[in-house]
Design a protein around this motif. Structure first.
Motif, PDB file in Angstrom:
ATOM      1  N   THR A  88      10.634  52.719  -8.400  1.00  0.00           N
ATOM      2  CA  THR A  88      10.597  53.285  -9.696  1.00  0.00           C
ATOM      3  C   THR A  88      11.520  52.848 -10.752  1.00  0.00           C
ATOM      4  O   THR A  88      12.456  52.521 -10.257  1.00  0.00           O
ATOM      5  CB  THR A  88      10.384  54.889  -9.637  1.00  0.00           C
ATOM      6  N   ASP A  89      11.135  52.677 -11.892  1.00  0.00           N
ATOM      7  CA  ASP A  89      12.072  52.348 -13.036  1.00  0.00           C
ATOM      8  C   ASP A  89      11.632  53.348 -14.237  1.00  0.00           C
ATOM      9  O   ASP A  89      10.602  53.189 -14.716  1.00  0.00           O
ATOM     10  CB  ASP A  89      11.694  50.979 -13.608  1.00  0.00           C
ATOM     11  N   GLN A  91      12.757  53.560 -17.148  1.00  0.00           N
ATOM     12  CA  GLN A  91      12.588  53.085 -18.333  1.00  0.00           C
ATOM     13  C   GLN A  91      11.126  52.942 -18.833  1.00  0.00           C
ATOM     14  O   GLN A  91      10.600  53.100 -20.036  1.00  0.00           O
ATOM     15  CB  GLN A  91      13.211  51.625 -18.696  1.00  0.00           C
ATOM     16  N   THR A  92      10.295  52.734 -17.813  1.00  0.00           N
ATOM     17  CA  THR A  92       9.015  52.410 -18.231  1.00  0.00           C
ATOM     18  C   THR A  92       7.985  53.883 -17.704  1.00  0.00           C
ATOM     19  O   THR A  92       6.961  54.020 -18.302  1.00  0.00           O
ATOM     20  CB  THR A  92       8.349  51.227 -17.212  1.00  0.00           C
ATOM     21  N   GLY A  93       8.624  54.504 -16.766  1.00  0.00           N
ATOM     22  CA  GLY A  93       8.074  55.699 -16.301  1.00  0.00           C
ATOM     23  C   GLY A  93       6.968  55.712 -15.362  1.00  0.00           C
ATOM     24  O   GLY A  93       5.989  56.137 -15.339  1.00  0.00           O
ATOM     25  N   TYR A  94       6.930  54.416 -14.703  1.00  0.00           N
ATOM     26  CA  TYR A  94       5.873  53.925 -13.882  1.00  0.00           C
ATOM     27  C   TYR A  94       6.461  53.756 -12.451  1.00  0.00           C
ATOM     28  O   TYR A  94       7.689  53.210 -12.373  1.00  0.00           O
ATOM     29  CB  TYR A  94       5.084  52.736 -14.220  1.00  0.00           C
ATOM     30  N   SER A  95       5.903  53.932 -11.482  1.00  0.00           N
ATOM     31  CA  SER A  95       6.085  53.519 -10.034  1.00  0.00           C
ATOM     32  C   SER A  95       5.097  52.437  -9.462  1.00  0.00           C
ATOM     33  O   SER A  95       4.074  52.196  -9.961  1.00  0.00           O
ATOM     34  CB  SER A  95       6.101  54.775  -9.110  1.00  0.00           C
ATOM     35  N   GLN A  96       5.713  51.601  -8.754  1.00  0.00           N
ATOM     36  CA  GLN A  96       5.146  50.789  -7.799  1.00  0.00           C
ATOM     37  C   GLN A  96       4.849  51.407  -6.562  1.00  0.00           C
ATOM     38  O   GLN A  96       5.734  51.477  -5.980  1.00  0.00           O
ATOM     39  CB  GLN A  96       5.745  49.276  -7.650  1.00  0.00           C
ATOM     40  N   ASN A  97       3.556  51.403  -5.949  1.00  0.00           N
ATOM     41  CA  ASN A  97       3.213  52.216  -4.881  1.00  0.00           C
ATOM     42  C   ASN A  97       2.716  51.333  -3.834  1.00  0.00           C
ATOM     43  O   ASN A  97       1.603  50.764  -4.186  1.00  0.00           O
ATOM     44  CB  ASN A  97       2.386  53.220  -5.362  1.00  0.00           C
ATOM     45  N   THR A 137       8.106  44.998  -8.889  1.00  0.00           N
ATOM     46  CA  THR A 137       8.166  44.810 -10.303  1.00  0.00           C
ATOM     47  C   THR A 137       8.846  46.233 -10.987  1.00  0.00           C
ATOM     48  O   THR A 137       8.970  46.252 -12.169  1.00  0.00           O
ATOM     49  CB  THR A 137       6.526  44.931 -10.689  1.00  0.00           C
ATOM     50  N   LYS A 138       8.950  47.140  -9.956  1.00  0.00           N
ATOM     51  CA  LYS A 138      10.305  48.071 -10.370  1.00  0.00           C
ATOM     52  C   LYS A 138      11.425  48.192  -9.533  1.00  0.00           C
ATOM     53  O   LYS A 138      11.319  47.667  -8.334  1.00  0.00           O
ATOM     54  CB  LYS A 138       9.346  49.709 -10.271  1.00  0.00           C
TER      55      LYS A 138
END
Length: 204
Positions: A88-89, A91-97, A137-138
Protein backbone atom coordinates in the motif's frame (compact mmCIF):
# COMPACT_ATOMS: atom_id res chain seq x y z
CA UNK A 1 18.02 -9.17 17.52
CA UNK A 2 14.93 -7.27 18.61
CA UNK A 3 12.56 -7.95 21.47
CA UNK A 4 8.89 -8.02 20.53
CA UNK A 5 6.26 -6.32 22.67
CA UNK A 6 3.18 -8.40 23.40
CA UNK A 7 -0.33 -7.21 24.23
CA UNK A 8 -2.83 -9.65 25.80
CA UNK A 9 -1.00 -12.69 24.45
CA UNK A 10 -0.59 -16.19 25.79
CA UNK A 11 2.06 -18.83 25.16
CA UNK A 12 1.84 -22.32 23.73
CA UNK A 13 4.02 -25.12 22.37
CA UNK A 14 5.71 -23.76 19.26
CA UNK A 15 7.52 -24.94 16.19
CA UNK A 16 10.70 -23.97 18.03
CA UNK A 17 10.27 -24.23 21.80
CA UNK A 18 7.58 -21.75 22.82
CA UNK A 19 5.27 -19.77 20.52
CA UNK A 20 3.08 -16.75 21.12
CA UNK A 21 -0.65 -17.44 20.96
CA UNK A 22 -2.87 -14.57 19.80
CA UNK A 23 -6.65 -14.32 19.85
CA UNK A 24 -7.35 -14.51 23.58
CA UNK A 25 -8.90 -11.06 23.13
CA UNK A 26 -9.80 -8.83 20.19
CA UNK A 27 -6.69 -6.71 20.83
CA UNK A 28 -4.13 -9.49 21.05
CA UNK A 29 -0.87 -8.95 19.14
CA UNK A 30 2.94 -8.72 19.13
CA UNK A 31 4.83 -5.71 17.76
CA UNK A 32 8.40 -5.44 16.46
CA UNK A 33 10.10 -2.26 15.15
CA UNK A 34 9.08 -1.33 11.61
CA UNK A 35 12.65 -0.26 10.91
CA UNK A 36 13.57 -3.96 10.71
CA UNK A 37 11.58 -4.43 7.48
CA UNK A 38 12.27 -1.62 4.98
CA UNK A 39 11.40 -1.92 1.28
CA UNK A 40 14.51 -4.07 0.69
CA UNK A 41 14.39 -6.77 3.35
CA UNK A 42 12.99 -10.18 4.27
CA UNK A 43 10.49 -11.25 6.91
CA UNK A 44 10.35 -14.88 8.05
CA UNK A 45 7.99 -16.54 10.54
CA UNK A 46 6.02 -19.68 11.36
CA UNK A 47 2.28 -19.69 12.07
CA UNK A 48 -0.53 -22.13 12.79
CA UNK A 49 -4.31 -21.60 12.70
CA UNK A 50 -7.48 -23.66 12.48
CA UNK A 51 -9.86 -20.74 12.18
CA UNK A 52 -11.96 -20.57 9.03
CA UNK A 53 -14.47 -17.76 8.49
CA UNK A 54 -15.40 -14.97 6.09
CA UNK A 55 -13.26 -12.29 7.79
CA UNK A 56 -9.82 -11.21 6.54
CA UNK A 57 -7.51 -11.95 9.44
CA UNK A 58 -4.32 -9.90 9.84
CA UNK A 59 -1.34 -12.22 10.38
CA UNK A 60 1.13 -9.36 9.78
CA UNK A 61 0.49 -5.64 9.35
CA UNK A 62 3.38 -3.29 8.57
CA UNK A 63 1.13 -0.38 7.59
CA UNK A 64 -0.32 -1.97 4.48
CA UNK A 65 -3.73 -3.20 5.58
CA UNK A 66 -5.49 0.11 4.86
CA UNK A 67 -5.31 2.38 1.81
CA UNK A 68 -4.52 5.26 4.17
CA UNK A 69 -1.27 3.58 5.22
CA UNK A 70 2.08 2.87 3.60
CA UNK A 71 3.70 -0.54 3.94
CA UNK A 72 2.67 -4.15 3.53
CA UNK A 73 0.38 -6.70 5.18
CA UNK A 74 -0.24 -10.46 5.11
CA UNK A 75 -3.75 -11.77 5.71
CA UNK A 76 -5.52 -15.09 6.00
CA UNK A 77 -8.20 -14.41 3.42
CA UNK A 78 -11.93 -14.68 4.06
CA UNK A 79 -12.61 -16.41 0.74
CA UNK A 80 -10.84 -19.74 0.91
CA UNK A 81 -8.41 -19.26 3.82
CA UNK A 82 -5.54 -18.38 1.50
CA UNK A 83 -2.52 -16.20 2.18
CA UNK A 84 -3.07 -12.70 0.85
CA UNK A 85 -0.38 -9.99 0.46
CA UNK A 86 -1.10 -6.26 0.39
CA UNK A 87 1.33 -3.51 -0.62
CA UNK A 88 0.00 0.00 0.00
CA UNK A 89 1.01 3.59 -0.75
CA UNK A 90 -0.97 6.26 1.09
CA UNK A 91 0.00 8.94 -1.45
CA UNK A 92 -2.19 7.28 -4.06
CA UNK A 93 -4.68 5.73 -1.65
CA UNK A 94 -4.55 2.37 -3.40
CA UNK A 95 -3.35 -1.12 -2.48
CA UNK A 96 -1.80 -3.85 -4.58
CA UNK A 97 -3.53 -7.06 -3.54
CA UNK A 98 -2.21 -10.53 -4.45
CA UNK A 99 -4.00 -13.70 -3.37
CA UNK A 100 -2.47 -17.14 -2.98
CA UNK A 101 -4.19 -20.44 -3.76
CA UNK A 102 -3.28 -22.82 -0.92
CA UNK A 103 -5.62 -23.07 2.09
CA UNK A 104 -3.68 -22.64 5.32
CA UNK A 105 -6.35 -22.91 8.08
CA UNK A 106 -5.54 -26.57 8.70
CA UNK A 107 -4.10 -26.59 12.22
CA UNK A 108 -0.52 -27.37 11.17
CA UNK A 109 2.59 -25.21 11.21
CA UNK A 110 3.35 -23.23 8.04
CA UNK A 111 6.47 -21.23 7.26
CA UNK A 112 6.32 -17.87 5.45
CA UNK A 113 9.19 -15.89 3.96
CA UNK A 114 8.42 -12.54 2.33
CA UNK A 115 11.49 -11.46 0.35
CA UNK A 116 11.45 -7.90 -1.06
CA UNK A 117 14.21 -6.82 -3.45
CA UNK A 118 15.60 -3.38 -4.26
CA UNK A 119 14.17 -3.55 -7.82
CA UNK A 120 10.68 -3.96 -6.24
CA UNK A 121 10.34 -7.64 -7.12
CA UNK A 122 9.03 -9.82 -4.30
CA UNK A 123 8.55 -13.48 -3.55
CA UNK A 124 6.40 -14.97 -0.80
CA UNK A 125 7.58 -18.48 0.01
CA UNK A 126 5.21 -20.89 1.73
CA UNK A 127 6.75 -23.96 3.36
CA UNK A 128 10.00 -23.61 1.44
CA UNK A 129 8.47 -23.14 -2.03
CA UNK A 130 7.71 -20.03 -4.07
CA UNK A 131 4.01 -19.27 -3.63
CA UNK A 132 3.27 -15.65 -4.66
CA UNK A 133 5.59 -13.61 -6.89
CA UNK A 134 5.45 -10.29 -8.69
CA UNK A 135 6.68 -6.71 -8.87
CA UNK A 136 5.51 -4.17 -6.34
CA UNK A 137 3.77 -1.10 -7.71
CA UNK A 138 3.02 0.06 -4.15
CA UNK A 139 5.43 0.04 -1.17
CA UNK A 140 8.33 0.53 -3.55
CA UNK A 141 12.00 1.40 -3.08
CA UNK A 142 12.37 4.64 -1.14
CA UNK A 143 9.01 4.44 0.65
CA UNK A 144 8.87 4.46 4.44
CA UNK A 145 6.35 2.86 6.80
CA UNK A 146 3.41 4.95 7.95
CA UNK A 147 3.60 3.09 11.28
CA UNK A 148 6.38 2.59 13.81
CA UNK A 149 5.83 -1.15 14.37
CA UNK A 150 5.15 -4.34 12.45
CA UNK A 151 2.20 -6.02 14.15
CA UNK A 152 1.60 -9.77 14.28
CA UNK A 153 -1.97 -10.92 14.99
CA UNK A 154 -4.02 -7.80 14.29
CA UNK A 155 -4.20 -4.51 12.38
CA UNK A 156 -1.88 -1.59 13.10
CA UNK A 157 -2.81 0.63 10.14
CA UNK A 158 -6.17 1.04 11.90
CA UNK A 159 -7.23 0.38 15.49
CA UNK A 160 -6.90 -3.27 16.52
CA UNK A 161 -10.33 -4.86 16.16
CA UNK A 162 -12.27 -8.11 16.28
CA UNK A 163 -12.71 -8.40 12.51
CA UNK A 164 -8.96 -8.36 11.84
CA UNK A 165 -7.91 -10.41 14.88
CA UNK A 166 -5.89 -13.49 13.91
CA UNK A 167 -6.47 -16.61 15.98
CA UNK A 168 -3.54 -18.98 16.25
CA UNK A 169 0.14 -19.33 17.10
CA UNK A 170 3.15 -17.44 15.70
CA UNK A 171 6.76 -18.48 16.16
CA UNK A 172 10.34 -17.77 15.09
CA UNK A 173 9.94 -14.24 13.73
CA UNK A 174 13.08 -13.14 11.90
CA UNK A 175 14.01 -10.15 9.78
CA UNK A 176 16.89 -9.78 7.33
CA UNK A 177 18.32 -6.60 5.78
CA UNK A 178 18.37 -8.08 2.29
CA UNK A 179 16.12 -10.02 -0.07
CA UNK A 180 16.74 -13.69 0.66
CA UNK A 181 17.20 -16.09 -2.25
CA UNK A 182 15.11 -19.20 -2.90
CA UNK A 183 17.82 -21.45 -1.44
CA UNK A 184 18.06 -19.30 1.69
CA UNK A 185 14.29 -19.38 2.17
CA UNK A 186 14.29 -23.16 1.80
CA UNK A 187 17.14 -23.45 4.31
CA UNK A 188 15.09 -21.56 6.89
CA UNK A 189 12.14 -23.89 6.30
CA UNK A 190 14.33 -26.97 6.68
CA UNK A 191 16.01 -25.90 9.94
CA UNK A 192 16.03 -28.57 12.61
CA UNK A 193 13.68 -27.43 15.41
CA UNK A 194 15.75 -29.41 17.90
CA UNK A 195 18.75 -27.25 17.09
CA UNK A 196 17.23 -23.82 16.45
CA UNK A 197 15.20 -23.24 19.59
CA UNK A 198 14.05 -19.73 20.51
CA UNK A 199 11.72 -18.47 23.21
CA UNK A 200 9.23 -15.63 22.94
CA UNK A 201 9.22 -13.15 25.77
CA UNK A 202 6.72 -10.34 26.11
CA UNK A 203 4.04 -8.64 28.13
CA UNK A 204 0.63 -10.21 28.47
Amino acid sequence: NYNGTGNEVQYAAGRYGQAVSVGSSTTSYVDIPATTTPTTSTLSFWFKTSQSDSEWRNIVDAGGSRSSGTGYAIFRSGNGNYLNVYFTDSQTGYSQNILGNIAIADGVWHHVVLSMASNNDFVLYLDGASHITGTRTKWTSGDTHSVSSVRFGNSIAAAANANNQFYGEIDQIRTFNKALSASEATSLYNENPLVASYRFEGNS
